[in-house]
Design a protein around this motif. Structure first.
Motif, mmCIF file in Angstrom:
data_model
loop_
_atom_site.group_PDB
_atom_site.id
_atom_site.type_symbol
_atom_site.label_atom_id
_atom_site.label_comp_id
_atom_site.label_asym_id
_atom_site.label_seq_id
_atom_site.Cartn_x
_atom_site.Cartn_y
_atom_site.Cartn_z
ATOM 1 N N HIS A 160 -56.097 2.543 71.463
ATOM 2 C CA HIS A 160 -55.375 2.814 72.685
ATOM 3 C C HIS A 160 -55.192 4.446 72.567
ATOM 4 O O HIS A 160 -54.563 4.759 71.575
ATOM 5 C CB HIS A 160 -54.152 2.371 72.812
ATOM 6 N N ILE A 186 -48.052 2.202 69.517
ATOM 7 C CA ILE A 186 -49.380 1.395 69.786
ATOM 8 C C ILE A 186 -49.501 0.196 68.441
ATOM 9 O O ILE A 186 -50.096 -0.637 69.131
ATOM 10 C CB ILE A 186 -50.627 2.675 69.500
ATOM 11 N N GLU A 246 -59.166 1.109 76.080
ATOM 12 C CA GLU A 246 -58.007 0.327 75.506
ATOM 13 C C GLU A 246 -58.529 -0.984 74.855
ATOM 14 O O GLU A 246 -59.036 -1.734 75.890
ATOM 15 C CB GLU A 246 -56.691 0.083 76.442
ATOM 16 N N TYR A 248 -57.973 -4.669 71.877
ATOM 17 C CA TYR A 248 -57.129 -5.014 70.770
ATOM 18 C C TYR A 248 -57.905 -6.257 70.063
ATOM 19 O O TYR A 248 -58.573 -7.145 70.765
ATOM 20 C CB TYR A 248 -55.870 -5.931 71.126
#
Length: 321
Positions: A160, A186, A246, A248
């Motif tokens: 991010h 983050i 972005e 994850y």
């Protein structure tokens, strides 16, 4: 201060306490998308941020003070304040008796967390504070795909970009004592993902941080955090604050081989914003109907995650906060 009339007097009335980050803007969009007749009420001392919210939500009503919003008889509060202010704001909202959704991070230091804990403990059932990621459907599906005893090691990678801090956009988040810096702001998402999958019986073993690219930051644009669970699972969290987009990821090494998850995934709610708001609005409905209110993320779990991530920040910066 700009103000417009609220709508939907007989529907859910949701109060937005502070607009310190981008999250409450998204939360408001989600509330309206899920409940078009909901009324929005907001207090934010920064005129520019307030105007942006009202332009996005022309039916919302703004208030001159927090006290005025608290007196407005709303059914639930979404709290998005700078971490040093969160405990005082939660305390001010306690007397209303309505559910509270505290956007992350709720604390950036151990001192702030201890202050918040004292306020939340008596009302823990009606407080939700979590990274939205744990509510993403792919995370829930991933959790059902393995058995804990099969897990050897775990790794979360959070990407991010934090370059906006150098240009004045929520630059307070770059201060480890105010916003938590890269690790808290983050890295929290990475720890939340691992904790939601493996539990909160963990300890932070080490934490290292660097400014590799974005010179001028007060915190970090990269970090690595080492985690150990009580039953021996070892984990790491990679915080990448220099990223074009972005994303994850979670990777688990198991006795049957590696398994992994990447967000955003092909899903209608790729980051879990809708799931998180749905969970909060269910708390609101339960309170309005006189049913028992139960936060979907127990406070002891949220507290453990917050304590873990602020400990990681303290270790990286070698401070006793």
């Amino acid at each position: 201060m700009v103000s417009t009339s609220a709508t939907g007097a007989g529907s859910q009335a949701i109060g937005f306490v502070g607009l310190a980050t981008s999250h409450p803007y998204t939360d408001a969009d989600t509330v309206v998308a899920r409940h078009p007749d909901a009324s929005l009420h907001v207090w934010e001392p920064d005129e520019d941020r307030l105007v942006a919210f009202l332009e996005r939500n022309p039916g919302a009503r703004s208030y001159e003070s927090l006290a005025a919003l608290i007196d407005a008889d709303v059914h639930g509060f979404v709290i998005t304040m700078r971490p040093p202010d969160v405990s005082d704001v939660v305390l001010a909202c306690v007397a209303t008796g309505v559910p509270l959704f505290i956007n992350k991070p709720a604390a950036a230091t151990l001192k702030q967390l201890d202050a918040l804990d004292r306020v939340v403990q008596p009302i823990a059932e009606r407080v939700l504070s979590s990274s939205v990621l744990r509510f993403a459907n792919p995370v829930r599906e991933f959790a059902a795909g393995f058995t804990r005893t099969e897990v050897l090691t775990a790794r979360a990678t959070v990407r991010h970009d934090v370059g906006r801090w150098l240009h004045g956009s929520t630059d307070w988040q770059d201060d480890p004592d105010t916003g938590g810096g890269g690790i808290v702001t983050i890295g929290l998402h990475g720890l939340e993902l691992l904790a939601s999958l493996l539990g909160v019986d963990f300890e932070i073993i080490s934490s290292m941080a660097q400014v590799r690219r974005l010179q001028g930051l007060r915190s970090e644009d990269t970090a690595v955090i080492a985690v150990r669970w009580a039953d021996g699972i070892l984990g790491t969290i990679d915080v990448v604050g220099v990223a074009a987009s972005e994303s994850y990821g979670v990777s688990l090494e198991t006795v049957n081989g590696p398994i992994s998850l990447e967000l955003p995934a092909a899903d209608t709610d790729p980051f879990g914003y809708r799931g998180a708001i749905d969970a909060f609005l269910e708390m609101v409905d339960a309170a309005r109907e006189g049913r028992r209110v139960a936060s979907p993320v127990a406070w002891h779990e949220t507290r453990a995650i917050l304590r873990g991530i602020v400990t990681a920040s303290a270790l990286a910066h070698r401070v006793a906060n």
